[in-house]
Design a protein around this motif. Sequence first.
Motif, PDB file in Angstrom:
ATOM      1  N   ALA A 218      -2.889   3.865 -17.436  1.00 45.73           N
ATOM      2  CA  ALA A 218      -2.931   4.723 -18.625  1.00 45.73           C
ATOM      3  C   ALA A 218      -4.152   5.624 -18.499  1.00 45.73           C
ATOM      4  O   ALA A 218      -5.293   5.155 -18.577  1.00 45.73           O
ATOM      5  CB  ALA A 218      -3.002   3.878 -19.888  1.00 45.73           C
ATOM      6  N   VAL A 219      -3.916   6.908 -18.274  1.00 46.05           N
ATOM      7  CA  VAL A 219      -4.998   7.825 -17.904  1.00 46.05           C
ATOM      8  C   VAL A 219      -5.059   9.010 -18.858  1.00 46.05           C
ATOM      9  O   VAL A 219      -4.053   9.647 -19.153  1.00 46.05           O
ATOM     10  CB  VAL A 219      -4.795   8.342 -16.468  1.00 46.05           C
ATOM     11  N   SER A 220      -6.267   9.316 -19.325  1.00 44.85           N
ATOM     12  CA  SER A 220      -6.513  10.520 -20.116  1.00 44.85           C
ATOM     13  C   SER A 220      -6.612  11.711 -19.167  1.00 44.85           C
ATOM     14  O   SER A 220      -7.088  11.579 -18.032  1.00 44.85           O
ATOM     15  CB  SER A 220      -7.812  10.363 -20.907  1.00 44.85           C
ATOM     16  N   TYR A 221      -6.147  12.874 -19.616  1.00 45.55           N
ATOM     17  CA  TYR A 221      -6.233  14.086 -18.794  1.00 45.55           C
ATOM     18  C   TYR A 221      -7.282  15.013 -19.393  1.00 45.55           C
ATOM     19  O   TYR A 221      -7.110  15.545 -20.487  1.00 45.55           O
ATOM     20  CB  TYR A 221      -4.885  14.791 -18.741  1.00 45.55           C
ATOM     21  N   GLN A 222      -8.397  15.157 -18.675  1.00 46.37           N
ATOM     22  CA  GLN A 222      -9.480  16.037 -19.103  1.00 46.37           C
ATOM     23  C   GLN A 222      -9.849  15.806 -20.574  1.00 46.37           C
ATOM     24  O   GLN A 222      -9.837  16.710 -21.395  1.00 46.37           O
ATOM     25  CB  GLN A 222      -9.099  17.499 -18.843  1.00 46.37           C
ATOM     26  N   ASN A 223     -10.108  14.547 -20.869  1.00 45.21           N
ATOM     27  CA  ASN A 223     -10.557  14.109 -22.191  1.00 45.21           C
ATOM     28  C   ASN A 223      -9.466  14.226 -23.265  1.00 45.21           C
ATOM     29  O   ASN A 223      -9.760  14.348 -24.453  1.00 45.21           O
ATOM     30  CB  ASN A 223     -11.813  14.887 -22.633  1.00 45.21           C
ATOM     31  N   SER A 224      -8.225  14.170 -22.868  1.00 46.08           N
ATOM     32  CA  SER A 224      -7.131  14.179 -23.848  1.00 46.08           C
ATOM     33  C   SER A 224      -7.117  12.866 -24.618  1.00 46.08           C
ATOM     34  O   SER A 224      -7.499  11.821 -24.093  1.00 46.08           O
ATOM     35  CB  SER A 224      -5.784  14.365 -23.144  1.00 46.08           C
ATOM     36  N   TYR A 225      -6.664  12.917 -25.872  1.00 51.26           N
ATOM     37  CA  TYR A 225      -6.573  11.683 -26.656  1.00 51.26           C
ATOM     38  C   TYR A 225      -5.391  10.849 -26.192  1.00 51.26           C
ATOM     39  O   TYR A 225      -5.489   9.629 -26.091  1.00 51.26           O
ATOM     40  CB  TYR A 225      -6.437  12.006 -28.151  1.00 51.26           C
ATOM     41  N   PHE A 226      -4.299  11.504 -25.930  1.00 54.73           N
ATOM     42  CA  PHE A 226      -3.114  10.797 -25.444  1.00 54.73           C
ATOM     43  C   PHE A 226      -3.326  10.400 -23.987  1.00 54.73           C
ATOM     44  O   PHE A 226      -3.883  11.161 -23.198  1.00 54.73           O
ATOM     45  CB  PHE A 226      -1.885  11.709 -25.555  1.00 54.73           C
ATOM     46  N   LYS A 227      -2.860   9.208 -23.647  1.00 57.64           N
ATOM     47  CA  LYS A 227      -2.969   8.743 -22.269  1.00 57.64           C
ATOM     48  C   LYS A 227      -1.602   8.787 -21.591  1.00 57.64           C
ATOM     49  O   LYS A 227      -0.574   8.564 -22.230  1.00 57.64           O
ATOM     50  CB  LYS A 227      -3.548   7.333 -22.220  1.00 57.64           C
ATOM     51  N   PHE A 228      -1.633   9.037 -20.294  1.00 61.91           N
ATOM     52  CA  PHE A 228      -0.407   9.258 -19.544  1.00 61.91           C
ATOM     53  C   PHE A 228      -0.123   8.100 -18.594  1.00 61.91           C
ATOM     54  O   PHE A 228      -1.046   7.549 -17.980  1.00 61.91           O
ATOM     55  CB  PHE A 228      -0.511  10.570 -18.761  1.00 61.91           C
ATOM     56  N   ALA A 229       1.148   7.754 -18.504  1.00 62.90           N
ATOM     57  CA  ALA A 229       1.570   6.667 -17.617  1.00 62.90           C
ATOM     58  C   ALA A 229       1.673   7.208 -16.197  1.00 62.90           C
ATOM     59  O   ALA A 229       2.598   7.948 -15.855  1.00 62.90           O
ATOM     60  CB  ALA A 229       2.922   6.115 -18.080  1.00 62.90           C
ATOM     61  N   ILE A 230       0.699   6.838 -15.356  1.00 57.00           N
ATOM     62  CA  ILE A 230       0.589   7.377 -14.001  1.00 57.00           C
ATOM     63  C   ILE A 230       0.578   6.237 -12.985  1.00 57.00           C
ATOM     64  O   ILE A 230      -0.101   5.222 -13.180  1.00 57.00           O
ATOM     65  CB  ILE A 230      -0.725   8.203 -13.850  1.00 57.00           C
ATOM     66  N   ARG A 231       1.301   6.419 -11.904  1.00 58.19           N
ATOM     67  CA  ARG A 231       1.255   5.435 -10.830  1.00 58.19           C
ATOM     68  C   ARG A 231      -0.148   5.409 -10.219  1.00 58.19           C
ATOM     69  O   ARG A 231      -0.817   6.433 -10.133  1.00 58.19           O
ATOM     70  CB  ARG A 231       2.286   5.769  -9.748  1.00 58.19           C
ATOM     71  N   ALA A 232      -0.574   4.228  -9.782  1.00 58.20           N
ATOM     72  CA  ALA A 232      -1.942   4.044  -9.285  1.00 58.20           C
ATOM     73  C   ALA A 232      -2.298   5.024  -8.169  1.00 58.20           C
ATOM     74  O   ALA A 232      -3.425   5.540  -8.112  1.00 58.20           O
ATOM     75  CB  ALA A 232      -2.118   2.605  -8.803  1.00 58.20           C
ATOM     76  N   LYS A 233      -1.352   5.323  -7.295  1.00 58.95           N
ATOM     77  CA  LYS A 233      -1.641   6.210  -6.162  1.00 58.95           C
ATOM     78  C   LYS A 233      -1.902   7.658  -6.583  1.00 58.95           C
ATOM     79  O   LYS A 233      -2.438   8.453  -5.805  1.00 58.95           O
ATOM     80  CB  LYS A 233      -0.475   6.168  -5.164  1.00 58.95           C
ATOM     81  N   GLU A 234      -1.527   8.014  -7.837  1.00 57.99           N
ATOM     82  CA  GLU A 234      -1.699   9.387  -8.305  1.00 57.99           C
ATOM     83  C   GLU A 234      -2.943   9.565  -9.175  1.00 57.99           C
ATOM     84  O   GLU A 234      -3.277  10.689  -9.552  1.00 57.99           O
ATOM     85  CB  GLU A 234      -0.466   9.807  -9.106  1.00 57.99           C
ATOM     86  N   VAL A 235      -3.634   8.463  -9.488  1.00 55.59           N
ATOM     87  CA  VAL A 235      -4.754   8.531 -10.428  1.00 55.59           C
ATOM     88  C   VAL A 235      -5.873   9.440  -9.918  1.00 55.59           C
ATOM     89  O   VAL A 235      -6.435  10.244 -10.668  1.00 55.59           O
ATOM     90  CB  VAL A 235      -5.305   7.113 -10.719  1.00 55.59           C
ATOM     91  N   GLU A 236      -6.212   9.338  -8.639  1.00 61.52           N
ATOM     92  CA  GLU A 236      -7.334  10.104  -8.095  1.00 61.52           C
ATOM     93  C   GLU A 236      -7.136  11.602  -8.205  1.00 61.52           C
ATOM     94  O   GLU A 236      -8.089  12.351  -8.397  1.00 61.52           O
ATOM     95  CB  GLU A 236      -7.569   9.718  -6.630  1.00 61.52           C
ATOM     96  N   THR A 237      -5.903  12.069  -8.079  1.00 67.17           N
ATOM     97  CA  THR A 237      -5.640  13.514  -8.091  1.00 67.17           C
ATOM     98  C   THR A 237      -5.112  14.007  -9.433  1.00 67.17           C
ATOM     99  O   THR A 237      -4.845  15.196  -9.583  1.00 67.17           O
ATOM    100  CB  THR A 237      -4.617  13.869  -6.993  1.00 67.17           C
ATOM    101  N   PHE A 238      -4.980  13.108 -10.407  1.00 70.28           N
ATOM    102  CA  PHE A 238      -4.345  13.476 -11.674  1.00 70.28           C
ATOM    103  C   PHE A 238      -5.111  14.573 -12.403  1.00 70.28           C
ATOM    104  O   PHE A 238      -4.515  15.492 -12.975  1.00 70.28           O
ATOM    105  CB  PHE A 238      -4.219  12.234 -12.568  1.00 70.28           C
ATOM    106  N   GLN A 239      -6.444  14.514 -12.388  1.00 72.15           N
ATOM    107  CA  GLN A 239      -7.240  15.511 -13.114  1.00 72.15           C
ATOM    108  C   GLN A 239      -7.148  16.900 -12.483  1.00 72.15           C
ATOM    109  O   GLN A 239      -7.507  17.904 -13.118  1.00 72.15           O
ATOM    110  CB  GLN A 239      -8.707  15.065 -13.171  1.00 72.15           C
ATOM    111  N   GLU A 240      -6.679  16.969 -11.245  1.00 67.40           N
ATOM    112  CA  GLU A 240      -6.560  18.260 -10.560  1.00 67.40           C
ATOM    113  C   GLU A 240      -5.249  18.971 -10.888  1.00 67.40           C
ATOM    114  O   GLU A 240      -5.065  20.141 -10.558  1.00 67.40           O
ATOM    115  CB  GLU A 240      -6.653  18.051  -9.048  1.00 67.40           C
ATOM    116  N   LYS A 241      -4.329  18.264 -11.529  1.00 68.37           N
ATOM    117  CA  LYS A 241      -3.036  18.857 -11.853  1.00 68.37           C
ATOM    118  C   LYS A 241      -3.192  19.950 -12.907  1.00 68.37           C
ATOM    119  O   LYS A 241      -4.126  19.952 -13.703  1.00 68.37           O
ATOM    120  CB  LYS A 241      -2.074  17.783 -12.379  1.00 68.37           C
ATOM    121  N   SER A 242      -2.246  20.868 -12.921  1.00 67.61           N
ATOM    122  CA  SER A 242      -2.261  21.932 -13.918  1.00 67.61           C
ATOM    123  C   SER A 242      -1.754  21.402 -15.254  1.00 67.61           C
ATOM    124  O   SER A 242      -1.109  20.348 -15.322  1.00 67.61           O
ATOM    125  CB  SER A 242      -1.376  23.092 -13.468  1.00 67.61           C
TER     126      SER A 242
END
Length: 330
Positions: A218-242
């Motif tokens: 469960a990962v926040s995107y650039q300090n978002s309140y809502f958290k996103f369901a992300i696979r573990a392998k994608e966590v490192e690059t998640f903040q770089e997504k548009s």
Amino acid sequence: MAAMDTKEVFDLYFKDVPHDTVRKSRPQVDRPEVYAYESKLGKQIFDMDVEELFGLILSFNKNREFGESNFSISYGSYDQIASTYRSIWNFYIDNIEIIRNPWNDKKMRGAAATKRLAESKTTFTYDIIENVLSQIKHDYEDVNCDYGMYLECLILLFYNGFAEAQEIVLLKENDINFKTHEVRLPGRTIHLSDRCFELLQYVHGLHEIIALRGSYSAVSYQNSYFKFAIRAKEVETFQEKSLVDVGATITRKITMNIRKKYGIDINYRMIYLLGFHDYIVSKVGEERTKALITSVRNSIDAQELMKYAKEYGVVAENVSYIKKLLRPFI
């Protein structure tokens, strides 16, 4: 009788169409139902009239069922399919033989097509949402999954007034009034139901989201309140997504876990617009709401409907567009 086999016409038409367009649009129009329908009527599609072609498109979703409800194609899907067919018929006329293009008929376009589609399907109401939520609860709660509540939260956020997935992505903690359950969005304020507010806080507090098969971070995107369901392998690059890509992770959840899994023609936009319809009902009741949507050349009704659209934050240039958006819900 058509001068060329339907499959051959499709092959010729799509031969010079860009690959990305072919990949997206050909499966919408060159599908098994077309040939089954031709066999049933004993004629090729280029020999069919307006009524027969409308029946063809309505046959595309005959296997989509949810419980006892049967849903026809959405107007957005119809519009895309009809537009492609219109181009294919123009190609046929220009290159094979001169025939009438039935897709230009006024019965196949605009308000007439919208009305016909609305008449062909079960009215989309909150009862449908409740059925979906009940099915989600049944599928996920029995195995103690967080994922069911995650999906319920997304559905209720759209129903309560989030118009786009990107608005959920951009939501920050200081946008939320925790006493009134109100959320400040650009140009408007929306009020969350108690259940939606509870789930939003629940998802915010998660670090891991347990699903039927494995788990998500469960990962926040650039300090978002809502958290996103992300696979573990994608966590490192998640903040770089548009912003667009992160928003797409939300809409895909609805598509993959609700639309496809349960075979129901539903998407985030329909859920949002149902919320808008029900907002008007809360103001003036079912009967008056229907009168506003079906009203013709009545400036007072038009002004009232535009007023509710402005209050809810629906972006629309004219009242005709609003009526088209709301017709599936009456």
